[in-house]
Motif scaffolding. Structure first.
Motif, PDB file in Angstrom:
ATOM      1  N   GLY A 150       0.824  -1.197   0.000  1.00 37.69           N
ATOM      2  CA  GLY A 150       0.000   0.000   0.000  1.00 37.69           C
ATOM      3  C   GLY A 150       0.855   1.243   0.000  1.00 37.69           C
ATOM      4  O   GLY A 150       2.100   1.173   0.058  1.00 37.69           O
ATOM      5  N   THR A 151       0.222   2.385  -0.044  1.00 39.32           N
ATOM      6  CA  THR A 151       0.973   3.648  -0.055  1.00 39.32           C
ATOM      7  C   THR A 151       1.773   3.834   1.231  1.00 39.32           C
ATOM      8  O   THR A 151       2.781   4.542   1.239  1.00 39.32           O
ATOM      9  N   ARG A 152       1.335   3.182   2.303  1.00 41.74           N
ATOM     10  CA  ARG A 152       2.036   3.302   3.585  1.00 41.74           C
ATOM     11  C   ARG A 152       3.510   2.909   3.465  1.00 41.74           C
ATOM     12  O   ARG A 152       4.378   3.467   4.153  1.00 41.74           O
ATOM     13  N   ALA A 153       3.803   1.955   2.574  1.00 43.18           N
ATOM     14  CA  ALA A 153       5.169   1.440   2.452  1.00 43.18           C
ATOM     15  C   ALA A 153       6.170   2.524   2.096  1.00 43.18           C
ATOM     16  O   ALA A 153       7.357   2.411   2.435  1.00 43.18           O
ATOM     17  N   VAL A 154       5.726   3.573   1.417  1.00 45.04           N
ATOM     18  CA  VAL A 154       6.679   4.598   0.975  1.00 45.04           C
ATOM     19  C   VAL A 154       6.321   6.009   1.440  1.00 45.04           C
ATOM     20  O   VAL A 154       7.157   6.913   1.353  1.00 45.04           O
ATOM     21  N   LEU A 155       5.098   6.223   1.943  1.00 46.91           N
ATOM     22  CA  LEU A 155       4.691   7.574   2.342  1.00 46.91           C
ATOM     23  C   LEU A 155       4.704   7.799   3.845  1.00 46.91           C
ATOM     24  O   LEU A 155       4.898   8.930   4.304  1.00 46.91           O
ATOM     25  N   GLU A 156       4.480   6.742   4.616  1.00 43.96           N
ATOM     26  CA  GLU A 156       4.381   6.922   6.063  1.00 43.96           C
ATOM     27  C   GLU A 156       5.698   7.438   6.632  1.00 43.96           C
ATOM     28  O   GLU A 156       6.777   6.964   6.288  1.00 43.96           O
ATOM     29  N   GLY A 157       5.593   8.431   7.490  1.00 42.65           N
ATOM     30  CA  GLY A 157       6.775   8.981   8.141  1.00 42.65           C
ATOM     31  C   GLY A 157       7.362  10.197   7.461  1.00 42.65           C
ATOM     32  O   GLY A 157       8.205  10.887   8.048  1.00 42.65           O
ATOM     33  N   LEU A 158       6.930  10.497   6.243  1.00 40.09           N
ATOM     34  CA  LEU A 158       7.411  11.708   5.580  1.00 40.09           C
ATOM     35  C   LEU A 158       6.712  12.929   6.187  1.00 40.09           C
ATOM     36  O   LEU A 158       5.577  12.823   6.659  1.00 40.09           O
ATOM     37  N   PRO A 159       7.367  14.092   6.204  1.00 45.28           N
ATOM     38  CA  PRO A 159       6.746  15.271   6.813  1.00 45.28           C
ATOM     39  C   PRO A 159       5.377  15.577   6.213  1.00 45.28           C
ATOM     40  O   PRO A 159       5.224  15.650   4.993  1.00 45.28           O
ATOM     41  N   ALA A 160       4.379  15.740   7.082  1.00 46.23           N
ATOM     42  CA  ALA A 160       3.029  16.038   6.609  1.00 46.23           C
ATOM     43  C   ALA A 160       2.958  17.414   5.958  1.00 46.23           C
ATOM     44  O   ALA A 160       2.201  17.620   5.004  1.00 46.23           O
ATOM     45  N   VAL A 161       3.758  18.342   6.479  1.00 45.67           N
ATOM     46  CA  VAL A 161       3.785  19.696   5.931  1.00 45.67           C
ATOM     47  C   VAL A 161       5.158  19.926   5.305  1.00 45.67           C
ATOM     48  O   VAL A 161       6.164  20.026   6.020  1.00 45.67           O
ATOM     49  N   PRO A 162       5.238  20.001   3.978  1.00 42.22           N
ATOM     50  CA  PRO A 162       6.539  20.258   3.335  1.00 42.22           C
ATOM     51  C   PRO A 162       7.146  21.567   3.822  1.00 42.22           C
ATOM     52  O   PRO A 162       6.431  22.552   4.062  1.00 42.22           O
ATOM     53  N   ALA A 163       8.455  21.574   3.964  1.00 40.03           N
ATOM     54  CA  ALA A 163       9.141  22.740   4.514  1.00 40.03           C
ATOM     55  C   ALA A 163       9.253  23.876   3.516  1.00 40.03           C
ATOM     56  O   ALA A 163       9.541  25.014   3.891  1.00 40.03           O
ATOM     57  N   THR A 164       9.047  23.598   2.233  1.00 43.31           N
ATOM     58  CA  THR A 164       9.223  24.622   1.205  1.00 43.31           C
ATOM     59  C   THR A 164       8.258  24.393   0.060  1.00 43.31           C
ATOM     60  O   THR A 164       7.666  23.304  -0.058  1.00 43.31           O
ATOM     61  N   LYS A 165       8.104  25.405  -0.750  1.00 39.98           N
ATOM     62  CA  LYS A 165       7.257  25.291  -1.940  1.00 39.98           C
ATOM     63  C   LYS A 165       8.079  25.366  -3.224  1.00 39.98           C
ATOM     64  O   LYS A 165       7.522  25.406  -4.315  1.00 39.98           O
TER      65      LYS A 165
END
Length: 383
Positions: A187-202
């Protein structure tokens, strides 16, 4: 191997990861994509050029040719008119096959290619007297999720072989509950979980390099692609109403656009949210626009909205869903890098194909169980 219509190098990435495959030429017409390829695999063998401008004498011999010629333009292949602009790119692919004399060539294309008149004409070229008469074709659909990629991306794969019949590879993963003892889809959890929910930059970092004598933005490592956007309040209000697996049909009437209100069926993935426990749908080139597909982040809590991640996936997350390693480098603008990600062959799918070909290329196919599940880096090293 030679990679034609190479894009950013997703297919080469998989073949190189499988070991013992050495790229001796790649050809790509888009400057930013060619720069990305060169940044990862070397500029010396990368040709930033129209494939038609590569002279016959410059085409090296190779054991394998990989690539995905655009589907358009192949319908007139049977005319044998090399100057017909509609079939130029397919003619060029075949020209490379004839001059490089590979033992195997691989074509990747959209799923509808399998039932197209273009594919029927390709098959006609392996008959006696055809341009590829010494080759045997095997073709069918491969689903990226069946090979460890956390994405339900369905593609036509064609294997052309002059060293005997080579079947398509068999899945190494399966849906939960399927018969057999294969690992389940990621599932997407395998690669997305743990990444910052709010990106630090645009924005991407302000860095530039020279490639093919021109300046281009980059090189950005994949984690540097974790950039946010500036959604409107209307967009945020819409995002907050979409549960995992849901889409535009979950929106209250006052948040519907006029076209959505009048179109009661179809486009079910529009404004959709991914699910943690399932692969994503196909990552296309405009994954950063939720109105284009199921691209909202999977994190959502109805009773605790503060814990929801109400935004589309970032470039970094899209690259991970395509199975690109974090070490991969990227060149170009935000739009160009998104196109490269969405157009790429998932490296883990390409790696599975590359492993599958090895025993045939090494003359060991009668001694090797090619259906044996191969190691999966997501299974072996969970994120």
């Amino acid at each position: 191997m030679i990679d034609l219509f190479a894009g950013c190098g997703g297919m080469t990435s998989g073949f190189v990861a499988a070991k013992n495959y050495k790229p001796v030429m790649s050809v790509e017409f888009n400057f930013e994509a060619a720069a990305t390829y060169a940044a990862n695999f070397g500029e010396s063998h990368t040709r930033y050029a129209d494939i038609a401008d590569i002279p016959d004498d410059d085409i090296p011999e190779a054991d394998v040719i990989i690539g995905g010629p655009p589907c358009q333009g192949f319908s007139n292949l049977g005319s044998k008119n090399v100057h017909d602009p509609r079939n130029k790119l397919w003619k060029e692919y075949i020209r490379f096959v004839r001059h490089a004399n590979p033992r195997v060539f691989i074509i990747e294309n959209v799923d509808r290619f399998f039932s197209s008149s273009e594919f029927a004409l390709l098959k006609s070229e392996v008959r006696p007297g055809g341009l590829l008469e010494e080759y045997h074709l095997e073709a069918g659909f491969l689903l990226a999720a069946d090979f460890g990629v956390p994405q339900r991306r369905k593609r036509t794969i064609v294997i052309g072989s002059r060293i005997g019949k080579i079947p398509l590879p068999t899945p190494t993963h399966a849906p939960e509950g399927a018969m057999g003892d294969l690992p389940t889809w990621h599932g997407t959890r395998a690669v997305l979980e743990g990444l910052p929910a709010v990106p630090a930059t645009k924005e991407f970092p302000d860095s530039w390099i020279s490639m093919f004598g021109e300046r281009v933005r980059g090189v950005f490592k994949t984690p540097e692609l974790h950039i946010g956007r500036n959604p409107t309040q209307l967009s945020l209000d819409r995002y907050r109403h979409i549960p995992p697996g849901g889409g535009r049909f979950d929106l209250p009437d006052h948040l519907l656009s006029r076209c959505w209100r009048e179109k009661k069926t179809g486009t079910t993935d529009v404004m959709g949210r991914m699910r943690w426990d399932a692969p994503s749908l196909t990552i296309r080139t405009e994954f950063y626009k939720p109105e284009k597909g199921q691209y909202l982040h999977p994190q959502w809590e109805r009773d605790n909205p503060a814990n929801s991640v109400d935004r589309p996936i970032t470039h970094y997350e899209a690259a991970r869903l395509q199975s690109f390693p974090d070490s991969f480098g990227w060149c170009g603008s935000k739009i160009e890098v998104a196109r490269q990600i969405g157009n790429a062959v998932p490296p883990m799918l390409a790696e599975a194909i590359a492993h599958h070909l090895k025993p045939f290329l090494e003359g060991k196919s009668d001694k090797t169980d090619t259906a044996r599940p191969l190691p999966c880096r997501l299974c072996d090293s969970p994120q």
